[in-house]
Each structure stands twice: as C-alpha cells, then as structure tokens.
Design a protein around this motif. Structure first.
Motif, mmCIF file in Angstrom:
data_model
loop_
_atom_site.group_PDB
_atom_site.id
_atom_site.type_symbol
_atom_site.label_atom_id
_atom_site.label_comp_id
_atom_site.label_asym_id
_atom_site.label_seq_id
_atom_site.Cartn_x
_atom_site.Cartn_y
_atom_site.Cartn_z
ATOM 1 N N ILE A 76 0.838 -1.199 0.000
ATOM 2 C CA ILE A 76 0.000 0.000 0.000
ATOM 3 C C ILE A 76 0.872 1.248 0.000
ATOM 4 C CG2 ILE A 76 -1.689 1.305 1.352
ATOM 5 C CD1 ILE A 76 -2.927 -1.300 2.223
ATOM 6 N N SER A 77 1.957 1.220 0.785
ATOM 7 C CA SER A 77 2.891 2.352 0.777
ATOM 8 C C SER A 77 3.491 2.544 -0.614
ATOM 9 C CB SER A 77 4.006 2.120 1.801
ATOM 10 O OG SER A 77 3.489 2.061 3.114
ATOM 11 N N LEU A 78 3.829 1.428 -1.288
ATOM 12 C CA LEU A 78 4.390 1.509 -2.629
ATOM 13 C C LEU A 78 3.365 2.068 -3.606
ATOM 14 C CD1 LEU A 78 6.872 0.814 -4.406
ATOM 15 C CD2 LEU A 78 5.812 -1.413 -4.831
ATOM 16 N N TYR A 79 2.108 1.634 -3.474
ATOM 17 C CA TYR A 79 1.040 2.110 -4.363
ATOM 18 C C TYR A 79 0.816 3.610 -4.190
ATOM 19 C CZ TYR A 79 -3.632 2.772 -6.314
ATOM 20 O OH TYR A 79 -4.709 3.238 -7.031
ATOM 21 N N GLU A 80 0.763 4.076 -2.951
ATOM 22 C CA GLU A 80 0.541 5.495 -2.700
ATOM 23 C C GLU A 80 1.699 6.334 -3.247
ATOM 24 O OE1 GLU A 80 -0.060 5.642 1.482
ATOM 25 O OE2 GLU A 80 -2.174 5.021 1.374
ATOM 26 N N ALA A 81 2.942 5.823 -3.103
ATOM 27 C CA ALA A 81 4.085 6.535 -3.660
ATOM 28 C C ALA A 81 4.034 6.546 -5.186
ATOM 29 C CB ALA A 81 5.384 5.894 -3.174
ATOM 30 N N ALA A 82 3.560 5.438 -5.784
ATOM 31 C CA ALA A 82 3.446 5.372 -7.242
ATOM 32 C C ALA A 82 2.407 6.364 -7.746
ATOM 33 C CB ALA A 82 3.091 3.951 -7.674
ATOM 34 N N LEU A 83 1.284 6.470 -7.055
ATOM 35 C CA LEU A 83 0.269 7.457 -7.439
ATOM 36 C C LEU A 83 0.829 8.866 -7.358
ATOM 37 C CD1 LEU A 83 -3.050 6.192 -5.762
ATOM 38 C CD2 LEU A 83 -2.455 6.174 -8.185
ATOM 39 N N ASP A 88 -0.051 6.416 -12.410
ATOM 40 C CA ASP A 88 -1.370 6.063 -12.928
ATOM 41 C C ASP A 88 -1.570 6.581 -14.346
ATOM 42 O OD1 ASP A 88 -1.194 8.609 -11.865
ATOM 43 O OD2 ASP A 88 -3.343 8.740 -11.415
ATOM 44 N N ASP A 89 -0.668 7.468 -14.801
ATOM 45 C CA ASP A 89 -0.766 8.011 -16.162
ATOM 46 C C ASP A 89 0.334 7.502 -17.084
ATOM 47 O OD1 ASP A 89 -3.022 9.586 -15.644
ATOM 48 O OD2 ASP A 89 -1.799 11.198 -14.802
ATOM 49 N N ALA A 90 1.509 7.206 -16.522
ATOM 50 C CA ALA A 90 2.641 6.798 -17.359
ATOM 51 C C ALA A 90 3.593 5.927 -16.559
ATOM 52 C CB ALA A 90 3.374 8.039 -17.886
ATOM 53 N N LEU A 91 4.501 5.246 -17.280
ATOM 54 C CA LEU A 91 5.519 4.448 -16.618
ATOM 55 C C LEU A 91 6.448 5.353 -15.811
ATOM 56 C CD1 LEU A 91 6.499 2.041 -19.535
ATOM 57 C CD2 LEU A 91 5.300 1.393 -17.448
ATOM 58 N N GLY A 119 -3.377 -6.309 -7.655
ATOM 59 C CA GLY A 119 -3.970 -5.429 -8.652
ATOM 60 C C GLY A 119 -3.661 -3.966 -8.474
ATOM 61 N N TYR A 120 -2.603 -3.635 -7.722
ATOM 62 C CA TYR A 120 -2.246 -2.233 -7.549
ATOM 63 C C TYR A 120 -1.549 -1.661 -8.781
ATOM 64 C CZ TYR A 120 -3.523 -2.355 -2.627
ATOM 65 O OH TYR A 120 -4.223 -2.450 -1.456
ATOM 66 N N GLY A 121 -1.014 -2.513 -9.622
ATOM 67 C CA GLY A 121 -0.336 -2.066 -10.822
ATOM 68 C C GLY A 121 0.609 -3.141 -11.325
ATOM 69 N N GLN A 122 1.492 -2.733 -12.233
ATOM 70 C CA GLN A 122 2.430 -3.676 -12.827
ATOM 71 C C GLN A 122 3.857 -3.181 -12.650
ATOM 72 O OE1 GLN A 122 1.603 -6.653 -14.154
ATOM 73 N NE2 GLN A 122 -0.538 -6.231 -13.630
ATOM 74 N N ILE A 123 4.805 -4.137 -12.588
ATOM 75 C CA ILE A 123 6.225 -3.834 -12.489
ATOM 76 C C ILE A 123 6.935 -4.601 -13.602
ATOM 77 C CG2 ILE A 123 8.289 -4.006 -11.060
ATOM 78 C CD1 ILE A 123 6.451 -3.995 -8.612
ATOM 79 N N ASP A 124 7.705 -3.879 -14.417
ATOM 80 C CA ASP A 124 8.370 -4.548 -15.527
ATOM 81 C C ASP A 124 9.619 -3.763 -15.916
ATOM 82 O OD1 ASP A 124 8.828 -6.384 -17.564
ATOM 83 O OD2 ASP A 124 7.735 -5.180 -19.029
ATOM 84 N N GLY A 126 12.199 -2.580 -14.418
ATOM 85 C CA GLY A 126 12.607 -1.415 -13.645
ATOM 86 C C GLY A 126 11.640 -0.262 -13.669
ATOM 87 N N GLU A 127 10.445 -0.461 -14.242
ATOM 88 C CA GLU A 127 9.439 0.596 -14.279
ATOM 89 C C GLU A 127 8.143 0.096 -13.661
ATOM 90 O OE1 GLU A 127 10.543 3.336 -18.071
ATOM 91 O OE2 GLU A 127 9.586 1.419 -18.525
ATOM 92 N N ILE A 128 7.331 1.035 -13.178
ATOM 93 C CA ILE A 128 6.139 0.673 -12.422
ATOM 94 C C ILE A 128 4.950 1.490 -12.898
ATOM 95 C CG2 ILE A 128 6.619 2.363 -10.587
ATOM 96 C CD1 ILE A 128 5.515 0.326 -8.587
ATOM 97 N N THR A 129 3.772 0.877 -12.904
ATOM 98 C CA THR A 129 2.521 1.576 -13.177
ATOM 99 C C THR A 129 1.609 1.416 -11.973
ATOM 100 O OG1 THR A 129 1.456 -0.364 -14.184
ATOM 101 C CG2 THR A 129 2.722 1.087 -15.641
ATOM 102 N N ALA A 130 0.622 2.308 -11.849
ATOM 103 C CA ALA A 130 -0.342 2.251 -10.751
ATOM 104 C C ALA A 130 -1.748 2.202 -11.331
ATOM 105 C CB ALA A 130 -0.192 3.461 -9.834
ATOM 106 N N ASN A 131 -2.550 1.264 -10.848
ATOM 107 C CA ASN A 131 -3.932 1.127 -11.288
ATOM 108 C C ASN A 131 -4.780 2.201 -10.609
ATOM 109 O OD1 ASN A 131 -6.510 0.362 -11.967
ATOM 110 N ND2 ASN A 131 -6.445 -1.609 -10.915
#
Length: 502
Positions: A76-83, A88-91, A119-124, A126-131
């Motif tokens: 959850i901490s990782l998801y909030e930092a990703a947002l 949520d818009d780009a890698l 389902g918080y997002g994808q990691i590929d 070295g890059e991350i996305t947020a749902n």
C-alpha cells in the motif's frame, strides 16, 4: 472403591451436570495438567467419567503483522508513492517510487512481491505503473490485520491463510479435553472412595529393599498425547547444494571460492561485457554505498581487457568502440553471477596459473535486481562451472550436462541457441517441470569467446555454464514457486515434510 490419589481428586472435582476442562480440574485439584489428563483417561477406562475433545484455534499477530496493522502494508505504501509519482498516467522509474515510499530492506521485496498480485499495478524492467481504480481501503489483508489488532476475529479462511503464509499471523491449535462424571461415577462417589497408594516409577530404594513386590504401580497410558517439538534441520536447498558439490567433485571438478562483493571489472569487464550494456545499469545491479570502489586491480590485465573492449582481439576483432572507464571497472557491487570467480581463477590472480586440462565449479549465492515471481528472486544460488582443455566442442558441453543432470534423475534436457557477449556458441538449458509439464529454463552456457580468454592469458578452449540451483529443485521435487522454499515467504511446513531425494 479404591483409586489412586490423583483419580480420587479429579473425580471429586468433576461434575455430573456439565463438562469440566482439564485445566479447570488442574486448578481445582492443584495437580499438574499432565497428571490430571492421565487421571481422566484412567477414570474413563473405569467407566467413571466420559471424556470429550474439541480443538480451539487461536490467531495472533506476529511482530511484523502488528507493525503493518499499526501503519500500512508495504504494497500500500508503494502504491501510494506510485500514485504520487504519476504512475497512474505513465511508466515511472521503480527506483524513484521506492525512494519516495520510505520502504527499506525486506519491506521493499515484500511490497514488490504483493503489488501486482493485489492489482495495484504492474512492475516490468525497472518501471512501475499504478492502477487508478485500486482501492487500498478495501484491501482485505489490511482490514483483517486491523480487526485482529483490535481483538476481533477473522472468518475469511483465504485471507487468513495468505496472512499466515506471509508470516503476519500465527495460528495455534489447542486440544481441549473435558470430563463429565457418569452415573457409575456418581454411585461410587456416594458410596465413598478410598485412596490407594500407588507408585509412579521404579526407584533404586524399591528395588534394593524388595518393596516393589508389594506396591501397586500406576498404569502408564501409552496413547496419551505428548508435546510436539519441531527440531532444526538443514534446509533442503543447502542439502541439494551439498549433493551438487558431491556430484561435481565425483566428475573431477575442484571448487572455487571468492567474494560476494567484487569489482565490476571481475564481474563484467573480464567477461567482455560492454560498459554500456543494459545489465550493467544501476537498475540491474546492487552497488555498494561504502566502500564504492576496489583499491587494487592487476595493471597489465586492466590494460589488456580495455584493449579487447576498444579494439577487439585477433585480426578480425573489432571490439565495441564504446566508452570504457577504469573508474567504472573499479566500482564495487554484489556479484550478479559467480562467473566473477571464473575470471579470477582463469586469469591466475586467485590461485596462480592453471594448466589444462582443468575443471572448476562453485555453488554460491548471486544477487540480481529482478522482478519477483515464481521463478525469480533477488538472490539465489548459481551452479557455476567450467572446463579448460584443447579442442572442446558443443558436444562435450552437452554431454557434461546430460551426465550431471542424470545424477538427479533428470534425463530430458533440451537446448536452445542463445546470445551471450562472452560465449560463442551459446545456448540455454530447459527441463520439463514434473507437475505442470512446462519447460523451465534451468541455465545458460557456451564456449568462452577469444575476446574474453586472450586478455586473461588463456590459450585453449574453455566451456562454461551457470545453472540455477532453485530451478534444479523445481524439477526434482515439483515445486511450482521457489518462494515456497527460499526467502521471507517460505512454507516451513512444506520444508519439514519434503523428503530429501538421494
């Protein structure tokens, strides 16, 4: 009716109207629970009480679980930092998100291993996305931790099992035994009980004085439950590593040893890996913060390796014509493969010059910044090996693999052509998973290129390989997820129950 003292005390403390637990009887009689348990079963044999059993389950949070209940789950901490970083818009760079998340150490691995699963997002790569549609407030595992921390129960078996696998809660089962006085027991109580003197164990005084012939011994209940102890044992991964070493020694190999932290020079430059290769970026390697660079490198070898990179080797060699910086070569990092040991040995820097024919191996840990999944970890064991001799061929290499894997009952090895900067020809190895039937990549191999061997001073052929020890276990035992046997989420019950294959 005459009964031993413990049985008299228990029968008098029990009730005919309601069941009384062993713990309650122990408190009432001031006897140890194990003594009361034995007395209860003996009274049951006499028909004076009935005994019922039930299993009580207790769920308690571990220290890690309490920490996450108080704060947040790492994912959850990782998801909030990703947002916050706009994932949520780009890698977005995974390193950037981890840096702002405040996660450190094992918490990073835990966050990465659960991020996509939930389902918080994808990691590929070295890059991350947020749902953007993910809702941490509805995270079932987080809600369960909060409920347990508040003293409430947990009814969802699936969530409970997942939290247990993550080591966030512990489930203990206790067998509760309760005794109820029967009609016969009531009759005997009303008629009056006499205490019979019994002896619980044979002593030297009883034997030497001859009193053992006259005393009454208490019966021993061989069916009574005993406390279960789980003893320590060597991890199945370590046992298999030892077995691999035995097999290779039996095939004539000698073992190599060397540092886990080494200079990029030994890890990559000596392997004819260009310094601008993607695998040499900070996204794929674990660099050291202190110290950052190695002090000593063999000067002549540095010159020869740089020349190979810039100009190539031999009349047809071209090199890479790409930047080569000695300061970069001196940078320290956790080794991404144990081929750094091979370059140290082949160069003569480790044990002196090695004359062909020679065979060397190692079974050691390596470290890579991979995305965690059922077949990848951030650290794992690699089976490194090489053979130095004249006129080696791919047939020799394939035959070595077939002989090696046959020692473990694996006889369906398949080969696929591959590219490596340091071997030509090169190929990957695959084996069939015994449970899923899928092909699993188990290693990489080839014949070392002249551009690698010439700077090291090696004038004959060298065939080499790097095999994954964990993948070998998957083929041997049918494990489908190496995280079950290795790492913070390993299944201890699976490790205890798995029979080691020899």
């Amino acid at each position: 009716m005459q009964l031993p003292a413990a049985q008299v005390a228990v029968l008098e403390a029990a009730s005919a109207d309601e069941a009384t637990s062993v713990d309650a009887l122990a408190e009432a009689t001031d006897l140890p629970p194990e003594t009361v348990t034995g007395a209860v079963f003996e009274l049951e044999d006499e028909g004076l009480v009935t005994v019922s059993e039930r299993v009580d389950e207790t769920i308690t949070l571990t220290d890690e679980g309490r920490e996450y209940a108080k704060n947040k789950l790492p994912e959850i901490s990782l998801y909030e930092a990703a947002l916050e970083a706009g994932a949520d818009d780009a890698l977005v760079s995974m390193g950037q998100v981890i840096g702002t998340s405040g996660l450190e150490g094992n918490a990073v691995d835990i966050a990465l291993s659960n991020y996509a699963r939930k389902g918080y997002g994808q990691i590929d790569s070295g890059e991350i996305t947020a749902n953007p549609d993910a809702d941490p407030a509805s995270d079932e595992e987080a809600s369960a931790l909060e409920s347990l921390a508040a003293g409430d129960g947990l009814d969802d078996v699936g969530v409970r099992d997942q939290l247990e696998r993550r080591g966030l809660l512990e489930i203990s089962e206790t067998t509760i035994r309760e005794a109820t006085v029967t009609d016969d027991g009531v009759t005997e109580l009303m008629a009056g009980l006499e205490t019979a003197e019994t002896v619980g164990q044979v002593t030297p005084d009883l034997l030497t004085g001859g009193e053992w012939e006259d005393v009454e011994f208490a019966e021993y209940n061989v069916e009574a439950d005993a406390e279960q102890f789980e003893g320590g044992r060597v991890h199945i991964l370590r046992q298999t590593a030892d077995r691999v070493k035995d097999v290779l020694v039996g095939m004539g190999f000698q073992e190599m040893e060397g540092p886990h932290v080494d200079a990029d020079f030994w890890i990559n430059d000596c392997l004819f890996m260009p310094q601008d290769h993607p695998a040499r970026t900070h996204w794929d390697r674990f660099a050291l913060e202190q110290p950052t660079h190695i002090d000593d490198l063999p000067e002549d070898l540095v010159v020869d390796v740089e020349r190979a990179h810039r100009e190539g080797v031999g009349p047809d060699g071209e090199g890479y014509h790409s930047p080569w910086d000695e300061d970069f070569a001196r940078a320290l990092a956790l080794r991404g493969h144990t081929t750094s040991l091979s370059t140290r040995y082949l160069s003569g820097e480790e044990i002196g010059e090695i004359e062909p024919p020679a065979r060397f191996f190692s079974v050691e840990k390596v470290y890579r910044n991979d995305t965690l999944d059922p077949t990848h970890l951030l650290e794992f064991f690699q089976i490194e090996g090489w053979v130095m001799a004249e006129d080696l061929s791919v047939r020799d290499l394939m035959g070595t693999f077939e002989e090696f894997y046959a020692q473990f009952g694996i006889e369906d090895i398949q080969f696929k052509p591959h590219y490596n900067p340091y071997t030509e020809p090169s190929f990957e190895l695959f084996g069939t998973h015994p449970t899923t039937g899928e092909l699993v990549e188990i290693g990489n191999s080839g014949i070392f290129r002249e551009e690698m061997l010439e700077p090291l001073g090696v004038e004959c052929d060298v065939m080499a390989w790097g095999l994954a020890l964990e993948r070998l276990l998957m083929l041997m035992y049918g494990f489908e997820d190496i995280r079950d046997i290795h790492g913070t989420l390993c299944d201890l019950e699976l490790l205890r129950e798995t029979e080691v294959t020899y």
